[in-house]
Design a protein around this motif. Structure first.
Motif, PDB file in Angstrom:
ATOM      1  N   UNK A  71      36.210  15.651  27.120  1.00  0.00           N
ATOM      2  CA  UNK A  71      35.144  15.279  26.196  1.00  0.00           C
ATOM      3  C   UNK A  71      34.691  16.566  25.500  1.00  0.00           C
ATOM      4  N   UNK A  72      34.488  16.564  24.176  1.00  0.00           N
ATOM      5  CA  UNK A  72      34.135  17.810  23.465  1.00  0.00           C
ATOM      6  C   UNK A  72      32.915  18.523  24.032  1.00  0.00           C
ATOM      7  N   UNK A  73      31.923  17.734  24.462  1.00  0.00           N
ATOM      8  CA  UNK A  73      30.706  18.376  24.957  1.00  0.00           C
ATOM      9  C   UNK A  73      30.935  19.053  26.300  1.00  0.00           C
ATOM     10  N   UNK A  74      31.937  18.610  27.053  1.00  0.00           N
ATOM     11  CA  UNK A  74      32.284  19.310  28.286  1.00  0.00           C
ATOM     12  C   UNK A  74      32.762  20.727  27.994  1.00  0.00           C
ATOM     13  N   UNK A  75      33.467  20.876  26.879  1.00  0.00           N
ATOM     14  CA  UNK A  75      33.943  22.200  26.496  1.00  0.00           C
ATOM     15  C   UNK A  75      32.791  23.086  26.013  1.00  0.00           C
ATOM     16  N   UNK A  76      31.753  22.463  25.445  1.00  0.00           N
ATOM     17  CA  UNK A  76      30.571  23.233  25.052  1.00  0.00           C
ATOM     18  C   UNK A  76      29.948  23.880  26.282  1.00  0.00           C
ATOM     19  N   UNK A  77      29.892  23.135  27.387  1.00  0.00           N
ATOM     20  CA  UNK A  77      29.318  23.670  28.616  1.00  0.00           C
ATOM     21  C   UNK A  77      30.324  24.507  29.409  1.00  0.00           C
ATOM     22  N   UNK A  78      31.625  24.304  29.157  1.00  0.00           N
ATOM     23  CA  UNK A  78      32.620  25.133  29.830  1.00  0.00           C
ATOM     24  C   UNK A  78      32.447  26.588  29.430  1.00  0.00           C
ATOM     25  N   UNK A  79      32.175  26.812  28.150  1.00  0.00           N
ATOM     26  CA  UNK A  79      31.805  28.144  27.689  1.00  0.00           C
ATOM     27  C   UNK A  79      32.943  29.114  27.493  1.00  0.00           C
ATOM     28  N   UNK A  80      32.562  30.342  27.180  1.00  0.00           N
ATOM     29  CA  UNK A  80      33.521  31.390  26.826  1.00  0.00           C
ATOM     30  C   UNK A  80      32.869  32.740  27.102  1.00  0.00           C
ATOM     31  N   UNK A  81      33.668  33.803  27.211  1.00  0.00           N
ATOM     32  CA  UNK A  81      33.153  35.151  27.472  1.00  0.00           C
ATOM     33  C   UNK A  81      33.407  36.068  26.279  1.00  0.00           C
ATOM     34  N   UNK A  82      32.456  36.983  26.052  1.00  0.00           N
ATOM     35  CA  UNK A  82      32.630  38.049  25.065  1.00  0.00           C
ATOM     36  C   UNK A  82      32.480  39.382  25.792  1.00  0.00           C
ATOM     37  N   UNK A  83      33.437  40.278  25.606  1.00  0.00           N
ATOM     38  CA  UNK A  83      33.427  41.582  26.259  1.00  0.00           C
ATOM     39  C   UNK A  83      33.303  42.683  25.225  1.00  0.00           C
ATOM     40  N   UNK A  84      32.536  43.706  25.580  1.00  0.00           N
ATOM     41  CA  UNK A  84      32.382  44.868  24.708  1.00  0.00           C
ATOM     42  C   UNK A  84      33.237  46.003  25.249  1.00  0.00           C
ATOM     43  N   UNK A  85      34.227  46.424  24.478  1.00  0.00           N
ATOM     44  CA  UNK A  85      35.068  47.546  24.899  1.00  0.00           C
ATOM     45  C   UNK A  85      34.336  48.856  24.625  1.00  0.00           C
ATOM     46  N   UNK A  86      34.545  49.883  25.451  1.00  0.00           N
ATOM     47  CA  UNK A  86      33.827  51.158  25.272  1.00  0.00           C
ATOM     48  C   UNK A  86      34.205  51.842  23.962  1.00  0.00           C
TER      49      UNK A  86
END
Length: 482
Positions: free
Chosen positions: A73-88
């Motif tokens: 379900x599309x909204x399940x993916x909204x809550x599944x989420x994602x990560x953003x990383x900051x490289x030095x």
């Protein structure tokens, strides 16, 4: 300056070096300074290279994991989420700045703005925090102390041993003597800066600008020159070695330990910030006014419902050619994000105002000036962290709204409403995994060198003012040196 005076200055500098080479204390101090700087550069460089590689890999893995999810379900993916990383940043091998305190990654999900995670200093114990000897910390805090130990007796020694009168009677002026001693101290500064300069030049291979590298080395050269001038000033102004050392030790404690604390305390007092609990309650109160995006029957969305029925000229939401629940989710997310961004901007502006107040103490302490200059030039300052938060939030909102669009267009309202009826209905309320291709590549980079130089201009001026004032004071003492 005449050639004769120049030769005298060089002779005085050579004589100072001969004295240091015969002194176990001076040799030990110089060896410790070089060893500390070199080892910290090597260790920090290795750590930062590993971090850079790990964060690039984690960012790629996060994106692959997201798009490889099965039909949902599309909204399940909204809550599944994602990560953003900051490289030095390339130069962060020399000064990690506030990165060790603010965190280096953010979990992005619908309906929330999470704070950055995995800050090294927050995860470490008190002992590990004290053991974090970065090149910036050594040069900002320990190198001035090493210069004091080496040079506190440079001029006062001549007076105590009664050789000063002899030197002056031989035609060596007070200013010439001080310049010679200063030249010797500058050569020590060159030795201390050598490992730093080599590491900074290596960062060019990682994409750093030559302008930033030059500014970074110049900044630390100016800072250590301030301390060399302070050493010369007190050694010339006071008649005994013990007095000179005591005064310089007091100045070191005042400028390197006390003033940075005073700066941070003053900033927090003059620009007060709301506590986390207070802010959280205020955010919750504002969000309650928006309506529940998970409840399509919430009265807060009556106007949106009416406008959609009028736009598509239908009598009920079931007759709409789009999924009404997806529209509600998209509208609620946009309004929620607007409120969260307002609070986030208020917090960031408060932090920036506090930082600006703290940086003004660079006029009173060269330690505060170089700390600001170093982080600004490297790209590990609060401004860079705030831009990371903004870009990560933009990524979050973009992919959440892209999933909401899938919710609107690829899933019927009827299937959506009946998704919990039975297993077959649940399966029917899922969309294909090909719809998860909604992520943009996230590769955070520091600001352009020109912008970093503009931000650091005030810190350069603070160090230059210290140098000018100390040079004037030393010249005055040199004329009266007896």
């Amino acid at each position: 300056m005449s050639p004769n005076n120049l030769s005298k200055i060089i002779i005085v500098a050579k004589d100072e070096w001969r004295y240091w080479l015969r002194s176990k204390l001076a040799i030990s101090v110089m060896a410790i300074g070089l060893l500390l700087t070199l080892s910290s550069v090597i260790v920090t460089s290795i750590d930062m290279m590993e971090l850079s590689h790990a964060r690039h890999e984690l960012q790629d893995n996060a994106e692959e994991t997201f798009v490889d999810q099965p039909d949902r379900h599309p909204h399940r993916m909204v809550h599944y989420g994602h990560y953003a990383f900051r490289t030095p940043a390339p130069l962060s091998i020399l000064d990690p700045g506030i990165d060790a305190y603010t965190g280096n990654s953010i979990f992005l999900e619908g309906h929330r703005q999470n704070s950055a995670m995995f800050a090294d200093q927050k995860q470490g114990t008190a002992l590990t925090q004290l053991g974090s000897l970065t090149p910036a910390f050594i040069l900002q805090t320990l190198a001035p102390l090493l210069l004091i130990l080496i040079g506190y007796s440079s001029v006062s020694r001549e007076r105590e041993s009664q050789t000063l009168t002899y030197l002056l009677s031989q035609g060596t002026s007070g200013n010439t003597l001080i310049l010679g001693k200063g030249l010797a101290l500058l050569s020590v500064i060159g030795l201390i800066l050598a490992p730093l300069a080599v590491a900074a030049l290596i960062s060019l291979h990682d994409g750093e600008s030559i302008t930033a590298v030059f500014a970074f080395i110049l900044g630390y050269g100016l800072y250590l020159s301030v301390w060399a001038l302070l050493v010369l000033f007190f050694s010339s102004a006071l008649s005994k070695n013990s007095e000179s050392f005591t005064a310089l030790a007091f100045v070191w404690i005042l400028l390197c330990v006390v003033m940075p604390r005073v700066a941070s305390t003053t900033a927090a007092t003059s620009v007060p910030s709301a506590g986390k609990l207070e802010t959280d309650f205020a955010v919750i109160a504002e969000l309650r006014k928006l309506g529940d995006g998970h409840n399509a029957a919430d009265p807060a969305f009556d106007k949106l419902k009416a406008s959609l029925l009028e736009k598509y000229n239908v009598d009920s939401i079931e007759q709409l050619p789009i999924n009404y629940r997806g529209v509600i989710a998209s509208s609620a997310e946009a309004e929620l994000t607007h409120v969260l961004n307002e609070f986030a901007e208020q917090r960031m502006q408060t932090e920036l105002s506090q930082t600006h107040v703290s940086r003004q103490f660079g006029w009173l302490s060269p330690m505060v000036a170089i700390r600001s200059l170093s982080m600004l030039v490297v790209g590990t300052s609060i401004e860079t962290h705030h831009r990371f938060l903004r870009e990560a939030e933009a990524l979050r909102f973009e992919f959440v709204q892209a999933l909401n669009k899938v919710h609107v267009e690829k899933l019927s309202y009827e299937d959506d409403m009946n998704r919990n009826k039975d297993a077959a209905a649940t399966q029917k309320a899922r969309v294909g995994a090909e719809n998860w291709q909604v992520l943009e590549d996230f590769n955070f980079e520091v600001d352009k060198a020109k912008q970093r130089m503009q931000r650091s201009l005030a810190a350069f001026l603070q160090l230059l003012l210290w140098i000018v004032l100390l040079v004037v004071a030393i010249r005055t003492i040199g004329k009266r040196l007896i």
